[in-house]
Design a protein around this motif. Structure first.
Motif, PDB file in Angstrom:
ATOM      1  N   THR A  17       0.846  -1.186   0.000  1.00 35.71           N
ATOM      2  CA  THR A  17       0.000   0.000   0.000  1.00 35.71           C
ATOM      3  C   THR A  17       0.882   1.236   0.000  1.00 35.71           C
ATOM      4  O   THR A  17       1.858   1.317   0.749  1.00 35.71           O
ATOM      5  N   ASP A  18       0.533   2.183  -0.867  1.00 33.72           N
ATOM      6  CA  ASP A  18       1.278   3.434  -0.954  1.00 33.72           C
ATOM      7  C   ASP A  18       0.988   4.266   0.295  1.00 33.72           C
ATOM      8  O   ASP A  18      -0.155   4.641   0.539  1.00 33.72           O
ATOM      9  N   ASP A  53      -0.878   7.456  -0.444  1.00 31.41           N
ATOM     10  CA  ASP A  53      -2.233   7.332  -0.967  1.00 31.41           C
ATOM     11  C   ASP A  53      -2.695   5.901  -0.706  1.00 31.41           C
ATOM     12  O   ASP A  53      -2.379   4.990  -1.461  1.00 31.41           O
ATOM     13  N   LEU A  54      -3.419   5.707   0.366  1.00 28.66           N
ATOM     14  CA  LEU A  54      -3.797   4.368   0.812  1.00 28.66           C
ATOM     15  C   LEU A  54      -4.657   3.608  -0.188  1.00 28.66           C
ATOM     16  O   LEU A  54      -4.893   2.419  -0.033  1.00 28.66           O
ATOM     17  N   ARG A  55      -5.141   4.301  -1.241  1.00 24.38           N
ATOM     18  CA  ARG A  55      -5.932   3.628  -2.276  1.00 24.38           C
ATOM     19  C   ARG A  55      -5.042   3.060  -3.382  1.00 24.38           C
ATOM     20  O   ARG A  55      -5.512   2.337  -4.241  1.00 24.38           O
ATOM     21  N   SER A  56      -3.760   3.386  -3.362  1.00 25.47           N
ATOM     22  CA  SER A  56      -2.838   2.977  -4.428  1.00 25.47           C
ATOM     23  C   SER A  56      -1.802   1.988  -3.910  1.00 25.47           C
ATOM     24  O   SER A  56      -1.609   1.847  -2.705  1.00 25.47           O
ATOM     25  N   TYR A  57      -1.139   1.345  -4.868  1.00 19.09           N
ATOM     26  CA  TYR A  57      -0.097   0.393  -4.538  1.00 19.09           C
ATOM     27  C   TYR A  57       1.231   0.821  -5.147  1.00 19.09           C
ATOM     28  O   TYR A  57       1.275   1.461  -6.191  1.00 19.09           O
TER      29      TYR A  57
END
Length: 186
Positions: free
Chosen positions: A115-116, A119-123
């Motif tokens: 997890t980025d 940005d917790l929605r991205s990897y």
């Protein structure tokens, strides 16, 4: 061909070395290297090929990684925590080619997704221990190849080459991305 189109050379030792190279290379390669109005592009590609071909052949033989796979692994090895889109924008390879390469690296457990944190929605991608081992094992071979290629230059010439290439890279965003303006193709 006019002298203006030829690659600039002026040193007598360089001329002698060039004459020796003329005898070793096939005639078309000689023409492309020295009697070519686009000498810069061909020479850069020629030198890059002389680096890449043995390196990528060795990596494929030793690790079973084809060029796009190693390009992705190497990118993550240099800067972990990057997204696949960052690898695509820096690699000069098609997005679908790199996407397949990244998938294979994930399947082989040489890369992992995390997890980025920004940005917790991205990897983002990171090397696994097995991926790190390949990166660490290949680096000395790649550095050795570069060292062999640069050995013909003095330290000052190497620094100058680096500075000149820096100038070109920095200027590159101003170069045309397309040779035909939009709407003019036939």
């Amino acid at each position: 061909m006019s002298e203006m189109a030829r690659a600039p050379t002026s040193l007598s030792k360089l001329d002698r070395d060039r004459e020796a190279a003329l005898r070793e290379l096939d005639p078309l390669t000689v023409t492309k290297l020295w009697d070519n109005p686009c000498w810069l592009s061909f020479r850069l590609n020629f030198i890059a090929f002389r680096f890449n071909d043995p390196v990528y052949r060795w990596i494929e033989t030793r690790y079973g990684l084809v060029r796009p796979e190693f390009v992705a692994l190497y990118a993550v090895g240099l800067k972990g925590g990057v997204a696949a889109k960052n690898i695509v924008s820096s690699a000069g390879l098609p997005k679908n080619t790199l996407s397949r390469a990244i998938q294979k690296l994930l399947q082989r457990r040489l890369l992992k997704r995390e997890t980025d944190p920004a940005d917790l929605r991205s990897y983002v991608l990171a090397l696994t221990p097995a991926g790190r081992a390949i990166f660490d094992e290949t680096m000395p071979m790649m550095v050795g190849q570069q060292t062999a290629m640069l050995a013909v230059l003095t330290e000052a010439e190497q620094k100058q080459l680096c500075e000149l290439m820096d100038k070109m890279v920095i200027a590159s965003p101003a170069w045309p991305a397309d040779l035909e303006p939009e709407g003019t193709s036939t």
